[in-house]
Design a protein around this motif. Structure first.
Motif, PDB file in Angstrom:
ATOM      1  N   VAL A 204       0.378   4.143   1.205  1.00 31.06           N
ATOM      2  CA  VAL A 204       0.308   5.042   2.351  1.00 31.06           C
ATOM      3  C   VAL A 204       1.504   4.784   3.267  1.00 31.06           C
ATOM      4  O   VAL A 204       1.769   3.646   3.661  1.00 31.06           O
TER       5      VAL A 204
ATOM      6  N   HIS B  89      -7.346   1.721   2.952  1.00 27.69           N
ATOM      7  CA  HIS B  89      -6.929   3.021   2.426  1.00 27.69           C
ATOM      8  C   HIS B  89      -7.599   3.331   1.085  1.00 27.69           C
ATOM      9  O   HIS B  89      -7.888   4.493   0.787  1.00 27.69           O
TER      10      HIS B  89
ATOM     11  N   CYS C 209      -4.133  -0.523   0.080  1.00 32.00           N
ATOM     12  CA  CYS C 209      -4.809  -1.660   0.704  1.00 32.00           C
ATOM     13  C   CYS C 209      -6.308  -1.366   0.742  1.00 32.00           C
ATOM     14  O   CYS C 209      -6.732  -0.258   0.435  1.00 32.00           O
TER      15      CYS C 209
ATOM     16  N   CYS D 114       1.922   2.105   6.234  1.00 30.44           N
ATOM     17  CA  CYS D 114       0.971   1.009   6.107  1.00 30.44           C
ATOM     18  C   CYS D 114       1.706  -0.177   5.490  1.00 30.44           C
ATOM     19  O   CYS D 114       2.315  -0.051   4.438  1.00 30.44           O
TER      20      CYS D 114
ATOM     21  N   CYS E  58       0.864  -1.189   0.000  1.00 29.86           N
ATOM     22  CA  CYS E  58       0.000   0.000   0.000  1.00 29.86           C
ATOM     23  C   CYS E  58       0.898   1.236   0.000  1.00 29.86           C
ATOM     24  O   CYS E  58       1.916   1.272   0.683  1.00 29.86           O
TER      25      CYS E  58
HETATM   26 ZN   LIG Z   1      -2.911   0.851   3.464  1.00 30.78          ZN
END
Ligand SMILES: [Zn+2]
Length: 234
Positions: free
Chosen positions: A29, A52, A49, A32, A27
């Protein structure tokens, strides 16, 4: 979206989900450690993910959730007051004309329970048509945009991407004329009511927000500073 396209998309999702795990990346982010999804039912977002991707679809940012209405409200009120006091301003009239055009050229009014199967673009037109049918004052639409502009300017941790602002404002506008409500007095077994609300997420919000951004662009460019000065003075 037609059935054929829908099936193609479903198959694409399945095919991607079946790809070897080497194809899955992290992911995007920061912090994460979940795998990015190869695709979900609500679009083929391969960057995040599930959690998110969902946040991104609903709020316009994978990092930030939407502002609460209490956070936006003082700015919205200030914008409404400023717009009322400056109704004859060149840029106010320009924005009003643009919002009116969006509503007037949006095509026929579509009941909320007939939105299934329409593309996000068609749904966004339906949203403008709903505003027209509900006779929502264009000032309220513009005030929603201005409120989000002011809030993000005042928030030191604001998401800076245009998409976040667009989704935030679109959610507010969506709420101004949302849902289809019907009541049948003589239904078998007594009066029946239905209330259907279009879902406020995903790509339809991007379409609404982008059109709103464009409609209010010149007003913001020329007048946002003076609107904010008025807001800070109150
Ligand atoms: Zn994520």
């Amino acid at each position: 979206m037609g059935w054929a396209t829908k099936r193609e998309r479903k198959n694409a999702v399945k095919a991607r989900a079946a790809e070897p795990s080497a194809f899955f990346s992290r992911c995007r982010v920061v912090g994460c450690d979940k795998s990015a999804r190869a695709g979900t039912e609500n679009g083929l977002d391969t960057r995040f993910c599930r959690a998110h991707a969902d946040r991104y679809a609903r709020h316009g940012s994978p990092y930030r959730v939407s502002y609460k209405s209490a956070e936006i409200e003082p700015y919205r009120r200030a914008a409404v007051a400023w717009l009322e006091a400056n109704a004859e301003d060149l840029w106010v009239r320009n924005a009003i004309d643009r919002v009116k055009t969006l509503c007037e050229t949006a095509g026929p009014h579509v009941e909320a329970f007939r939105l299934r199967g329409l593309s996000p673009e068609e749904r966004s037109r339906a949203a403008w048509a709903r505003l027209r049918a509900a006779k929502v004052d264009p000032h309220c639409v513009i005030a929603a945009w201005l409120a989000v502009e002011m809030k993000t300017k005042a928030d030191p941790q604001a998401e800076s991407k245009a998409e976040f602002k667009q989704v935030q404002a679109a959610k507010l506008v969506h709420r101004l004329a949302s849902g289809t409500h019907k009541r049948w007095e003589n239904a078998p077994g007594g009066p029946k009511e239905i209330h259907v609300y279009p879902r406020s997420r995903g790509r339809v919000l991007r379409h609404i927000g982008k059109a709103l951004d464009e409609a209010c662009g010149l007003l913001v460019e020329n007048r946002l500073r003076s609107i904010m000065e008025t807001q800070e003075a109150t």
